[in-house]
Write a protein that holds these residues in place. Structure first.
Motif, PDB file in Angstrom:
ATOM      1  N   VAL A  28     -14.210  15.355 -44.373  1.00  0.00           N
ATOM      2  CA  VAL A  28     -15.144  14.323 -44.823  1.00  0.00           C
ATOM      3  C   VAL A  28     -15.975  13.806 -43.653  1.00  0.00           C
ATOM      4  N   MET A  29     -15.336  13.561 -42.520  1.00  0.00           N
ATOM      5  CA  MET A  29     -16.064  13.043 -41.351  1.00  0.00           C
ATOM      6  C   MET A  29     -17.124  14.023 -40.863  1.00  0.00           C
ATOM      7  N   ARG A  34     -23.616  15.301 -42.855  1.00  0.00           N
ATOM      8  CA  ARG A  34     -24.513  16.446 -43.060  1.00  0.00           C
ATOM      9  C   ARG A  34     -25.100  16.437 -44.472  1.00  0.00           C
ATOM     10  N   ALA A  35     -24.273  16.130 -45.459  1.00  0.00           N
ATOM     11  CA  ALA A  35     -24.738  16.123 -46.852  1.00  0.00           C
ATOM     12  C   ALA A  35     -25.764  15.022 -47.077  1.00  0.00           C
ATOM     13  N   ASP A  37     -27.610  13.574 -44.766  1.00  0.00           N
ATOM     14  CA  ASP A  37     -28.796  13.939 -43.981  1.00  0.00           C
ATOM     15  C   ASP A  37     -29.640  14.962 -44.737  1.00  0.00           C
ATOM     16  N   ALA A  38     -29.010  15.958 -45.326  1.00  0.00           N
ATOM     17  CA  ALA A  38     -29.757  16.983 -46.078  1.00  0.00           C
ATOM     18  C   ALA A  38     -30.485  16.356 -47.263  1.00  0.00           C
ATOM     19  N   ASP A  39     -29.820  15.446 -47.964  1.00  0.00           N
ATOM     20  CA  ASP A  39     -30.475  14.758 -49.078  1.00  0.00           C
ATOM     21  C   ASP A  39     -31.664  13.939 -48.592  1.00  0.00           C
ATOM     22  N   MET A  40     -31.485  13.216 -47.501  1.00  0.00           N
ATOM     23  CA  MET A  40     -32.567  12.373 -46.974  1.00  0.00           C
ATOM     24  C   MET A  40     -33.754  13.225 -46.531  1.00  0.00           C
ATOM     25  N   SER A  49     -30.270   9.933 -39.036  1.00  0.00           N
ATOM     26  CA  SER A  49     -30.277   9.200 -37.756  1.00  0.00           C
ATOM     27  C   SER A  49     -31.429   8.200 -37.701  1.00  0.00           C
ATOM     28  N   GLU A  50     -32.582   8.564 -38.226  1.00  0.00           N
ATOM     29  CA  GLU A  50     -33.725   7.647 -38.243  1.00  0.00           C
ATOM     30  C   GLU A  50     -33.501   6.536 -39.255  1.00  0.00           C
TER      31      GLU A  50
END
Length: 154
Positions: A28-29, A34-35, A37-40, A49-50
């Motif tokens: 999970v960590m 990553r999941a 971030d990919a959606d964003m 991160s932004e």
């Protein structure tokens, strides 16, 4: 029950439940950020991160934070945070200004455009967090789970 010194010198092997938990937690960590971030990136062309930097700045007094404090809040190194803020600055979403308290430090400051961009990205972030986290916690005692997570030292 063993003392802290005994546990330090001779750690006990994990039982199967502890091992399974540790592996699931590690998965999970690693995969959750990553999941999201990919959606964003797909939905709002904004890396996590932004988004996290803008969110932390929006919640700070005066919409500003020292760069090292922002890095800590975003769980990034100072150099990583510098790269994020540089990208945000290039799009007018944040700026860096000298600290009033000491001229050596820099504050990251959220601009009005950055706040607008955060508000625009918020629904995508919320949908991703609901899909990847909250939807899997139905029926769980979130207050107790949060208390357990808050026991971990930083």
């Amino acid at each position: 029950m063993s003392t802290a010194a005994e546990r330090t010198t001779s750690p006990q092997p994990m039982n199967p439940d502890e091992e399974a938990f540790l592996r699931a937690l590690g998965r999970v960590m690693t995969l959750l950020p990553r999941a999201i971030d990919a959606d964003m990136m797909r939905d709002r062309q904004m890396p996590l991160s932004e988004y996290t930097a803008l969110m932390n700045l929006s919640e700070a007094p005066g919409r500003q934070m020292r760069m090292n404090e922002l890095a800590t809040a975003c769980m990034l190194s100072l150099s990583g945070m510098t790269r994020v803020v540089t990208r945000l600055e290039s799009r007018g979403l944040a700026e860096r200004v000298k600290c009033d308290e000491d001229a050596r430090g820099l504050n990251a400051v959220l601009t009005d455009a950055g706040l607008a961009r955060l508000r625009e990205a918020w629904p995508a972030h919320l949908a991703s967090v609901r899909r990847h986290v909250m939807d899997h916690l139905e029926g769980a005692d979130l207050a107790a789970f949060t208390a357990v997570l808050n026991r971990f030292p930083l």
